[in-house]
Design a protein around this motif. Structure first.
Motif, PDB file in Angstrom:
ATOM      1  N   GLY A   1      39.745  35.865  48.383  1.00  0.00           N
ATOM      2  CA  GLY A   1      39.814  36.767  47.237  1.00  0.00           C
ATOM      3  C   GLY A   1      41.210  37.255  46.923  1.00  0.00           C
ATOM      4  N   ASN A   2      42.231  36.624  47.492  1.00  0.00           N
ATOM      5  CA  ASN A   2      43.612  37.024  47.245  1.00  0.00           C
ATOM      6  C   ASN A   2      44.172  36.307  46.019  1.00  0.00           C
ATOM      7  OD1 ASN A   2      43.809  38.601  49.713  1.00  0.00           O
ATOM      8  ND2 ASN A   2      43.865  36.645  50.798  1.00  0.00           N
ATOM      9  N   LEU A   3      44.938  37.043  45.211  1.00  0.00           N
ATOM     10  CA  LEU A   3      45.636  36.439  44.079  1.00  0.00           C
ATOM     11  C   LEU A   3      46.803  35.617  44.613  1.00  0.00           C
ATOM     12  CD1 LEU A   3      46.162  36.209  41.007  1.00  0.00           C
ATOM     13  CD2 LEU A   3      47.543  38.293  41.201  1.00  0.00           C
ATOM     14  N   ILE A   4      46.812  34.303  44.308  1.00  0.00           N
ATOM     15  CA  ILE A   4      47.843  33.448  44.891  1.00  0.00           C
ATOM     16  C   ILE A   4      48.755  32.809  43.843  1.00  0.00           C
ATOM     17  CG2 ILE A   4      46.591  32.933  47.007  1.00  0.00           C
ATOM     18  CD1 ILE A   4      45.601  30.345  45.727  1.00  0.00           C
ATOM     19  N   ALA A   5      48.383  32.866  42.569  1.00  0.00           N
ATOM     20  CA  ALA A   5      49.239  32.271  41.541  1.00  0.00           C
ATOM     21  C   ALA A   5      48.813  32.776  40.172  1.00  0.00           C
ATOM     22  CB  ALA A   5      49.157  30.743  41.576  1.00  0.00           C
ATOM     23  N   THR A   6      49.774  32.832  39.257  1.00  0.00           N
ATOM     24  CA  THR A   6      49.497  33.215  37.874  1.00  0.00           C
ATOM     25  C   THR A   6      50.244  32.271  36.939  1.00  0.00           C
ATOM     26  OG1 THR A   6      51.357  34.773  37.751  1.00  0.00           O
ATOM     27  CG2 THR A   6      49.219  35.654  38.461  1.00  0.00           C
ATOM     28  N   ASP A   7      49.745  32.129  35.747  1.00  0.00           N
ATOM     29  CA  ASP A   7      50.416  31.342  34.722  1.00  0.00           C
ATOM     30  C   ASP A   7      49.945  31.864  33.377  1.00  0.00           C
ATOM     31  OD1 ASP A   7      52.058  29.523  33.555  1.00  0.00           O
ATOM     32  OD2 ASP A   7      51.009  27.737  34.286  1.00  0.00           O
ATOM     33  N   SER A   8      50.717  31.623  32.334  1.00  0.00           N
ATOM     34  CA  SER A   8      50.351  32.107  31.006  1.00  0.00           C
ATOM     35  C   SER A   8      50.580  31.004  29.983  1.00  0.00           C
ATOM     36  CB  SER A   8      51.151  33.351  30.631  1.00  0.00           C
ATOM     37  OG  SER A   8      52.531  33.055  30.540  1.00  0.00           O
ATOM     38  N   ILE A   9      49.843  31.115  28.883  1.00  0.00           N
ATOM     39  CA  ILE A   9      49.970  30.152  27.800  1.00  0.00           C
ATOM     40  C   ILE A   9      49.770  30.870  26.481  1.00  0.00           C
ATOM     41  CG2 ILE A   9      47.517  29.518  27.984  1.00  0.00           C
ATOM     42  CD1 ILE A   9      48.284  26.698  27.065  1.00  0.00           C
TER      43      ILE A   9
ATOM     44  N   THR B   1      37.647  26.390  29.835  1.00  0.00           N
ATOM     45  CA  THR B   1      37.536  26.788  28.437  1.00  0.00           C
ATOM     46  C   THR B   1      37.557  28.300  28.379  1.00  0.00           C
ATOM     47  OG1 THR B   1      36.232  24.823  27.877  1.00  0.00           O
ATOM     48  CG2 THR B   1      36.095  26.687  26.360  1.00  0.00           C
ATOM     49  N   ILE B   2      38.449  28.848  27.558  1.00  0.00           N
ATOM     50  CA  ILE B   2      38.600  30.297  27.471  1.00  0.00           C
ATOM     51  C   ILE B   2      38.397  30.759  26.027  1.00  0.00           C
ATOM     52  CG2 ILE B   2      40.181  30.384  29.441  1.00  0.00           C
ATOM     53  CD1 ILE B   2      42.486  30.700  27.438  1.00  0.00           C
ATOM     54  N   PRO B   3      37.933  31.985  25.830  1.00  0.00           N
ATOM     55  CA  PRO B   3      37.816  32.528  24.477  1.00  0.00           C
ATOM     56  C   PRO B   3      39.192  32.897  23.945  1.00  0.00           C
ATOM     57  CG  PRO B   3      37.234  34.201  26.082  1.00  0.00           C
ATOM     58  CD  PRO B   3      37.477  32.936  26.862  1.00  0.00           C
ATOM     59  N   VAL B   4      39.399  32.708  22.657  1.00  0.00           N
ATOM     60  CA  VAL B   4      40.675  33.070  22.037  1.00  0.00           C
ATOM     61  C   VAL B   4      40.418  33.897  20.783  1.00  0.00           C
ATOM     62  CG1 VAL B   4      41.945  31.100  22.956  1.00  0.00           C
ATOM     63  CG2 VAL B   4      40.766  30.866  20.774  1.00  0.00           C
ATOM     64  N   ALA B   5      41.329  34.796  20.511  1.00  0.00           N
ATOM     65  CA  ALA B   5      41.237  35.646  19.332  1.00  0.00           C
ATOM     66  C   ALA B   5      42.094  35.071  18.211  1.00  0.00           C
ATOM     67  CB  ALA B   5      41.702  37.067  19.663  1.00  0.00           C
ATOM     68  N   ALA B   6      41.803  35.500  16.983  1.00  0.00           N
ATOM     69  CA  ALA B   6      42.576  35.036  15.842  1.00  0.00           C
ATOM     70  C   ALA B   6      44.032  35.468  15.972  1.00  0.00           C
ATOM     71  CB  ALA B   6      41.980  35.582  14.551  1.00  0.00           C
ATOM     72  N   GLY B   7      44.937  34.612  15.539  1.00  0.00           N
ATOM     73  CA  GLY B   7      46.365  34.884  15.649  1.00  0.00           C
ATOM     74  C   GLY B   7      46.956  34.179  16.849  1.00  0.00           C
ATOM     75  N   THR B   8      48.167  34.561  17.208  1.00  0.00           N
ATOM     76  CA  THR B   8      48.841  33.987  18.370  1.00  0.00           C
ATOM     77  C   THR B   8      48.885  35.025  19.483  1.00  0.00           C
ATOM     78  OG1 THR B   8      50.217  32.555  16.987  1.00  0.00           O
ATOM     79  CG2 THR B   8      50.967  32.953  19.234  1.00  0.00           C
ATOM     80  N   HIS B   9      48.359  34.673  20.634  1.00  0.00           N
ATOM     81  CA  HIS B   9      48.296  35.595  21.763  1.00  0.00           C
ATOM     82  C   HIS B   9      48.651  34.848  23.045  1.00  0.00           C
ATOM     83  CE1 HIS B   9      46.185  38.621  19.284  1.00  0.00           C
ATOM     84  NE2 HIS B   9      45.555  37.584  18.771  1.00  0.00           N
ATOM     85  N   SER B  10      49.136  35.614  24.015  1.00  0.00           N
ATOM     86  CA  SER B  10      49.441  35.070  25.324  1.00  0.00           C
ATOM     87  C   SER B  10      48.261  35.326  26.252  1.00  0.00           C
ATOM     88  CB  SER B  10      50.695  35.723  25.897  1.00  0.00           C
ATOM     89  OG  SER B  10      51.017  35.175  27.158  1.00  0.00           O
TER      90      SER B  10
END
Length: 236
Positions: free
Chosen positions: A68-76, A49-58
């Motif tokens: 502690g290594n970054l191994i993957a990213t994704d956006s919505i 569960t993530i916080p979201v701001a008003a409007g449309t945001h990525s």
């Protein structure tokens, strides 16, 4: 994804067994991820569960391994019609930075207490709408990130150094939102900075232990209280 007039969104995805933490990009705090097996021999589907701001945001999500290594990213892309402006509504209304020493009775109940165990910070929603505090956090002063908790209009809550000590001295009626993750409030005064889930600063002010700050708050049993909660600490 459209979530309507709410200030959080629940999203899910799949991850391999080497994923230890999921975070929002730019945030060092891990999200509270829930994993399920979905018929596999190990948990591979996550939900956060993530916080979201008003409007449309990525919103960018990052996966980190056990080193502690970054191994993957994704956006919505998420659309919310909520008007949840934490910066206009959230105030720090009371600070107990140098509490009085524990009494004989308190020490008998909880041996080993010291006065710092009774520290707390009170926050209040001074707005007219309920606000979501998920991932609101301190940048300076103590270390604490708010969980998924809401404050109704006018409602107060406290973040405490030690919940057992706080309950012993102040009773169980207060709305305790959590314990400091680490750190203590400086008895000599310091800067406190509170930011929202998107790293926007909500409050940034300092307090002190000498004139014009009241002596009674400096180890004598009093606290610092905001005179006008609708204002800001620097206005008082």
């Amino acid at each position: 994804l459209s979530v309507g007039a709410v200030t959080t969104a629940t999203v899910e995805g799949r991850g391999w067994i080497n994923v230890r933490e999921l975070r929002l990009a730019g945030d060092s705090q891990p999200l509270d991820a829930r994993w399920r097996a979905d018929g596999a021999s190990y948990a591979q589907t996550w939900e956060v569960t993530i916080p979201v701001a008003a409007g449309t945001h990525s919103y960018d999500l990052e996966a980190y391994d056990f080193q502690g290594n970054l191994i993957a990213t994704d956006s919505i892309d998420i659309t919310s019609t909520a008007s949840n402006d934490v910066s206009d509504s959230l105030r720090i209304t009371e600070i107990n930075y140098n509490p009085a020493d524990p009494t004989t009775l308190e020490l008998a109940s909880l041996p080993g207490l010291d006065n710092d165990d009774f520290e707390f910070i009170e926050v209040q929603n001074v707005g007219t709408e309920t606000i979501e505090l998920l991932n609101v956090h301190f940048l300076d002063g103590i270390e604490f990130t708010f969980p998924a908790v809401q404050l109704a209009a006018g409602e107060r809550g406290v973040v405490v150094q030690d919940s057992a000590a706080f309950g012993l001295r102040y009773g169980g009626s207060a709305n305790v939102l959590g314990q400091f993750a680490s750190g203590r409030l400086s008895n000599n005064g310091e800067q406190l900075t509170l930011a929202d889930a998107f790293e926007t600063v909500i409050l940034d002010f300092s307090y002190g232990d000498s004139d014009p700050w009241p002596d009674r708050a400096d180890g004598l049993g009093g606290t610092l209280e905001l005179i006008d909660p609708v204002g800001t600490p620097t206005d008082q």
